[in-house]
Design a protein around this motif. Structure first.
Motif, PDB file in Angstrom:
ATOM      1  N   TRP A  61      -6.009   3.750  -2.935  1.00  0.00           N
ATOM      2  CA  TRP A  61      -5.182   2.816  -3.199  1.00  0.00           C
ATOM      3  C   TRP A  61      -3.916   3.450  -2.670  1.00  0.00           C
ATOM      4  O   TRP A  61      -3.376   2.985  -1.461  1.00  0.00           O
ATOM      5  N   PRO A  62      -3.302   4.598  -3.257  1.00  0.00           N
ATOM      6  CA  PRO A  62      -2.171   5.570  -2.380  1.00  0.00           C
ATOM      7  C   PRO A  62      -2.517   5.609  -0.541  1.00  0.00           C
ATOM      8  O   PRO A  62      -1.447   5.456   0.062  1.00  0.00           O
ATOM      9  N   GLU A  63      -3.953   6.183  -0.450  1.00  0.00           N
ATOM     10  CA  GLU A  63      -4.098   6.334   1.048  1.00  0.00           C
ATOM     11  C   GLU A  63      -3.510   5.455   2.363  1.00  0.00           C
ATOM     12  O   GLU A  63      -3.183   5.143   3.144  1.00  0.00           O
ATOM     13  N   SER A  64      -4.249   4.168   1.229  1.00  0.00           N
ATOM     14  CA  SER A  64      -4.003   2.691   1.858  1.00  0.00           C
ATOM     15  C   SER A  64      -3.161   2.610   2.308  1.00  0.00           C
ATOM     16  O   SER A  64      -2.181   1.961   3.320  1.00  0.00           O
ATOM     17  N   MET A  65      -1.958   2.833   0.850  1.00  0.00           N
ATOM     18  CA  MET A  65      -0.590   1.940   1.549  1.00  0.00           C
ATOM     19  C   MET A  65       0.213   2.891   2.249  1.00  0.00           C
ATOM     20  O   MET A  65       1.075   2.713   2.878  1.00  0.00           O
ATOM     21  N   GLU A  66      -0.273   4.365   2.120  1.00  0.00           N
ATOM     22  CA  GLU A  66       0.609   5.258   3.150  1.00  0.00           C
ATOM     23  C   GLU A  66       0.344   4.977   4.979  1.00  0.00           C
ATOM     24  O   GLU A  66       0.817   5.357   5.278  1.00  0.00           O
ATOM     25  N   LEU A  67      -0.993   4.614   5.279  1.00  0.00           N
ATOM     26  CA  LEU A  67      -1.566   4.109   6.188  1.00  0.00           C
ATOM     27  C   LEU A  67      -0.384   2.794   6.309  1.00  0.00           C
ATOM     28  O   LEU A  67       0.289   3.035   7.729  1.00  0.00           O
ATOM     29  N   LEU A  68      -0.543   2.112   5.990  1.00  0.00           N
ATOM     30  CA  LEU A  68       0.922   0.826   5.756  1.00  0.00           C
ATOM     31  C   LEU A  68       2.327   1.319   5.958  1.00  0.00           C
ATOM     32  O   LEU A  68       2.187   0.158   7.385  1.00  0.00           O
ATOM     33  N   ASP A  69       2.344   2.419   5.872  1.00  0.00           N
ATOM     34  CA  ASP A  69       3.957   2.637   5.728  1.00  0.00           C
ATOM     35  C   ASP A  69       3.586   3.284   7.269  1.00  0.00           C
ATOM     36  O   ASP A  69       5.607   3.797   7.463  1.00  0.00           O
ATOM     37  N   SER A  70       2.904   4.184   7.411  1.00  0.00           N
ATOM     38  CA  SER A  70       3.164   5.098   8.752  1.00  0.00           C
ATOM     39  C   SER A  70       3.637   4.268  10.313  1.00  0.00           C
ATOM     40  O   SER A  70       4.057   5.663  10.544  1.00  0.00           O
ATOM     41  N   GLY A  71       3.499   3.249   9.988  1.00  0.00           N
ATOM     42  CA  GLY A  71       3.984   2.777  12.151  1.00  0.00           C
ATOM     43  C   GLY A  71       3.168   3.344  12.644  1.00  0.00           C
ATOM     44  O   GLY A  71       3.126   3.440  13.675  1.00  0.00           O
TER      45      GLY A  71
END
Length: 271
Positions: free
Chosen positions: A243-253
């Motif tokens: 889940w943290p990795e998924s959120m990092e992808l969403l926030d990566s731009g």
């Protein structure tokens, strides 16, 4: 305004196996995020069916109440009935809006009671979804409309679980199909089922749920996964890093995807 007839008390239908209980801390926010994503398409579909003052409307599975409140305003002085198995999130201060605790699997309404019957993201969670859809069609008055919005996950092309986002999506679909008893592909059958129910003037529209860059449902996706992550971890469907990795992808731009779409289908009951 028609109300559900008295019936013998039956066991309440399971919705989301308790994971979507309205009393859970994130559930109200999840429902509001679903409204922010889905309400524009739902309102457009219903408005195009000729919604006007004086209509009698039924909103099944009212959730946080956004569509029911909009219908009450749009059809006033017409009456709106909004139902749910848990009505705690629904407003009771709107004069032409009746809030009804109601289990759509076991309870019914008189035939031909409403000019509009609508539901969103409900039927795919029910065990007897096709039977319920057929009864919903019977509650529509001749010349009235049945409108259903269904959520369809688009996970078939993922192949290998390449990253946390892919793994979260696959885990969500697996959890829905097993523990929650939901079918997040079933709504594809709605146009055929509308025809089999004898409805006419059937039409549809699709609203992609895009996440990441330019996403129209980032909030709904974030809250949905956060909401069920404890269950996914407990069942071994996710690793703690996913889940943290998924959120990092969403926030990566630098990431975007379409994990699901909302299919809006409508049909008219013959006069």
């Amino acid at each position: 305004m028609p109300t559900a007839p008295e019936e013998k008390k039956r066991p309440e239908s399971s919705y989301g196996a308790g994971l979507l209980n309205h009393q859970l801390p994130l559930e109200h926010r999840r429902l509001q995020a679903l409204e922010a994503f889905g309400d524009p398409a739902t309102r457009a579909a219903i408005t195009a069916r000729g919604l006007r003052s004086g209509w009698r409307c039924l909103e099944l599975g009212g959730g946080a109440g956004g569509i029911a409140e909009w219908l009450a305003s749009a059809c006033a002085p017409g009456e709106v009935v909004v139902t749910d198995i848990d009505t705690s999130l629904l407003r009771r201060d709107i004069p032409n809006l009746t809030v009804l605790r109601h289990d759509v699997v076991h309870e019914s309404f008189p035939e031909g009671s409403f000019d509009l019957v609508h539901t969103r993201a409900l039927l795919e969670h029910l065990p007897s979804r096709e039977e319920v859809l057929g009864r919903m069609a019977s509650w529509v008055a001749p010349g009235g409309w049945l409108c259903v919005d269904g959520v369809i996950t688009l996970d078939s092309a993922i192949g290998e679980r390449r990253n946390g986002h892919d793994r979260c999506l696959r885990a969500l679909v697996e959890l829905a199909a097993t523990k929650m008893g939901a079918d997040l592909h079933w709504a594809q059958a709605l146009p055929r089922l509308f025809a089999e129910a004898g409805l006419e003037d059937i039409g549809l529209d699709a609203t992609p749920g895009q996440v990441g860059v330019g996403g129209n449902c980032n909030a709904f996706w974030r809250i949905s996964i956060e909401h069920i992550e404890p269950a996914l971890l407990e069942l071994g469907m996710l690793e703690p890093r996913d889940w943290p990795e998924s959120m990092e992808l969403l926030d990566s731009g630098k990431f975007t995807d379409v994990p699901f779409l909302m299919l809006s289908v409508w049909g008219r009951r013959p006069r």
